[in-house]
Design an enzyme around this catalytic site. Sequence first.
Site, PDB file in Angstrom:
ATOM      1  N   LYS A   1       0.841  -1.198   0.000  1.00 34.79           N
ATOM      2  CA  LYS A   1       0.000   0.000   0.000  1.00 34.79           C
ATOM      3  C   LYS A   1       0.878   1.252   0.000  1.00 34.79           C
ATOM      4  O   LYS A   1       1.996   1.224   0.501  1.00 34.79           O
ATOM      5  CB  LYS A   1      -0.866   0.020   1.262  1.00 34.79           C
ATOM      6  CG  LYS A   1      -2.025  -0.954   1.246  1.00 34.79           C
ATOM      7  CD  LYS A   1      -2.851  -0.825   2.507  1.00 34.79           C
ATOM      8  CE  LYS A   1      -4.013  -1.801   2.497  1.00 34.79           C
ATOM      9  NZ  LYS A   1      -5.006  -1.550   1.443  1.00 34.79           N
TER      10      LYS A   1
ATOM     11  N   ARG B   1     -10.433 -11.472   1.900  1.00 34.67           N
ATOM     12  CA  ARG B   1     -11.251 -12.560   1.353  1.00 34.67           C
ATOM     13  C   ARG B   1     -10.525 -13.896   1.436  1.00 34.67           C
ATOM     14  O   ARG B   1     -11.161 -14.948   1.514  1.00 34.67           O
ATOM     15  CB  ARG B   1     -11.667 -12.199  -0.086  1.00 34.67           C
ATOM     16  CG  ARG B   1     -10.524 -12.014  -1.038  1.00 34.67           C
ATOM     17  CD  ARG B   1     -10.910 -11.248  -2.292  1.00 34.67           C
ATOM     18  NE  ARG B   1     -10.956  -9.805  -2.076  1.00 34.67           N
ATOM     19  CZ  ARG B   1     -11.280  -8.924  -3.014  1.00 34.67           C
ATOM     20  NH1 ARG B   1     -11.616  -9.337  -4.234  1.00 34.67           N
ATOM     21  NH2 ARG B   1     -11.296  -7.637  -2.752  1.00 34.67           N
TER      22      ARG B   1
HETATM   23  N1  BES Z   1      -8.236  -3.642   4.256  1.00 30.37           N
HETATM   24  C1  BES Z   1      -8.345  -3.279   2.894  1.00 30.37           C
HETATM   25  C2  BES Z   1      -9.619  -2.511   2.586  1.00 30.37           C
HETATM   26  C3  BES Z   1      -9.654  -1.079   3.039  1.00 30.37           C
HETATM   27  C4  BES Z   1      -8.905  -0.115   2.397  1.00 30.37           C
HETATM   28  C5  BES Z   1     -10.477  -0.708   4.072  1.00 30.37           C
HETATM   29  C6  BES Z   1      -8.989   1.208   2.813  1.00 30.37           C
HETATM   30  C7  BES Z   1     -10.584   0.607   4.461  1.00 30.37           C
HETATM   31  C8  BES Z   1      -9.823   1.573   3.841  1.00 30.37           C
HETATM   32  C9  BES Z   1      -8.348  -4.526   2.028  1.00 30.37           C
HETATM   33  O1  BES Z   1      -7.553  -5.567   2.484  1.00 30.37           O
HETATM   34  C10 BES Z   1      -7.786  -4.118   0.707  1.00 30.37           C
HETATM   35  O2  BES Z   1      -6.660  -3.730   0.662  1.00 30.37           O
HETATM   36  N2  BES Z   1      -8.607  -4.203  -0.326  1.00 30.37           N
HETATM   37  C11 BES Z   1      -8.201  -3.813  -1.625  1.00 30.37           C
HETATM   38  C12 BES Z   1      -8.772  -4.783  -2.601  1.00 30.37           C
HETATM   39  C13 BES Z   1      -8.258  -4.592  -4.003  1.00 30.37           C
HETATM   40  C14 BES Z   1      -6.809  -4.950  -4.068  1.00 30.37           C
HETATM   41  C15 BES Z   1      -9.074  -5.456  -4.911  1.00 30.37           C
HETATM   42  C16 BES Z   1      -8.721  -2.401  -1.871  1.00 30.37           C
HETATM   43  O3  BES Z   1      -9.843  -2.094  -1.452  1.00 30.37           O
HETATM   44  O4  BES Z   1      -8.001  -1.612  -2.452  1.00 30.37           O
HETATM   45 MN    MN Z   2      -5.531  -5.382   1.893  1.00 32.32          MN
END
Ligand code: BES
Ligand code: MN
Length: 496
Positions: free
Chosen positions: A281, A355
């Site tokens: 990230k 997931r």
């Molecule tokens: N924990 C995150 C989702 C999230 C991001 C929650 C920002 C709250 C604020 C999750 O694990 C994630 O990173 N999801 C990705 C999925 C994508 C790679 C398909 C996302 O939402 O960017």
């Molecule tokens: Mn994530």
Amino acid sequence: MQYNASGSSAARQSADCVIVGAYTKRGLNSAASAIDEASGGYLSKLAKAGDLPSNPGASTLLRDLKGVKARRVLVVGLGPKNEFCIKQLERATESAIRALANTSVKSVALNLGSNSERFDEPARVTSASIAAVHRAVYRFNQLKSSKARTRPSKINKIVFGFSSRAACNKAKAEFKTADAVAKGVALTKDLGNLPANVCTPDYLAKTSRQFARDYKNVSVQVMGMKDLKRMGMGAFISVTQGADTPPRLIVMRYKGAAAKEAPVALVGKGITFDTGGISLKPPATMDEMKFDMCGAAAVIGAFKSVAMLQPNLNLVAVVAACENMPSGNASRPGDIVTTMAGHTVEILNTDAEGRLILCDALTYTKKFKPKAIIDVATLTGACVIALGEHFSGLMSPNDGLANDLIQSGVEAGDTAWRMPVTEEYQSRLSSNFADFANVGGRPAGAVTAACFLWRFMKDQNWAHLDIAGSAWKTGAQKGATGRPVGLLVNYILNKG
Ligand code: BES
Ligand code: MN
Ligand code: ZN
């Protein structure tokens, strides 16, 4: 916190502070009118002079009013009378209690919805007000040294003013449940607010294990890496394998009914820190990924509330907890893993890890033959984009369950909004190399995440709550909200 309900006039209530409301355009609520009358028109005089607050949340503290038993009266703005609703009541209550934070007030008499002409639902008023009071008195000071600590609230007693004995009794019937929910919410917030170097998977496990000692009819089982391997949880393992901190699979069981009664099952995402893994990230707000275990925290908090209340039902709560870290052992984009259910998954993005741990935890949970499985997860940034902070995302192929959860959320003031999970979206998850992929691209990202989980929940009465937007606040108010504990406990008590 102690609670009581009183049918006496606001002028006669005994409390350190009596809280009454003023609507826009000098409209006193009925409790404020009672104070006004007793004090020989003092509030009307203030109103005429333009010195009474009426904007939502604003308040004025008055002392030693003639004819009023309590030494203090707090007049709180309620906004326009015709727009006053449960949400406004909650806001006004929260700001009223916050306004008393630096006073010596210990007991308050609340008359914002209770004596008001706008509500004839003392039960809703009571539970919403108790939730709001607890929001206002919540502090997270445990990691600050004494000087930096915000002052704890001294408030330890709330008296609800109602105009009839019947209303008082309806209010009293809510005290126990609302207080248990508040304690579950507070635990959920604490767990969420704790940083990842304190709130590890094992910290969640220890917190859960304590329930077996604190409450009757509770048993807790904690599993580790060996068990994940034994059960073939290849997807869960792929997420934790880059971390040095060991994973935990936590199973809490509450048995308040005969063994043949199918339980409700909750499943929580407990990523104690989500770096994204090799699909790293960006740094800007990465600290907030300590909140990526808020689904687990909500499941633990809801379990605590239920264990406190000892209702006549069975509950299973499963938490999958680990860190998502980049390292030499971390999974790579393109890796293919085999889930406990036997499907192969191509990990196109290691940041779609929620997931992956959930699919194995959900498969595991089927063994309890639950009448409903509800998973709770900070699953997608896409859900934040879709709904923002006010509603949790709710996806379920089961209309009955979806409607029950929506209704439970409305009643609890902890709302969810339904989004689709339908077959049309499934093709987004197709993979050239495995049964399916773990991501479906940017469009409908919250929906395709739910579709991924759905593949493991066919023939189950299942719902998914994406709390990525509702579980914590960002910015100056940064902190966990304790949602959706209110929704979950209300659902379990009504339908469990
Ligand atoms: N924990 C995150 C989702 C999230 C991001 C929650 C920002 C709250 C604020 C999750 O694990 C994630 O990173 N999801 C990705 C999925 C994508 C790679 C398909 C996302 O939402 O960017
Ligand atoms: Mn994530
Ligand atoms: Zn995550």
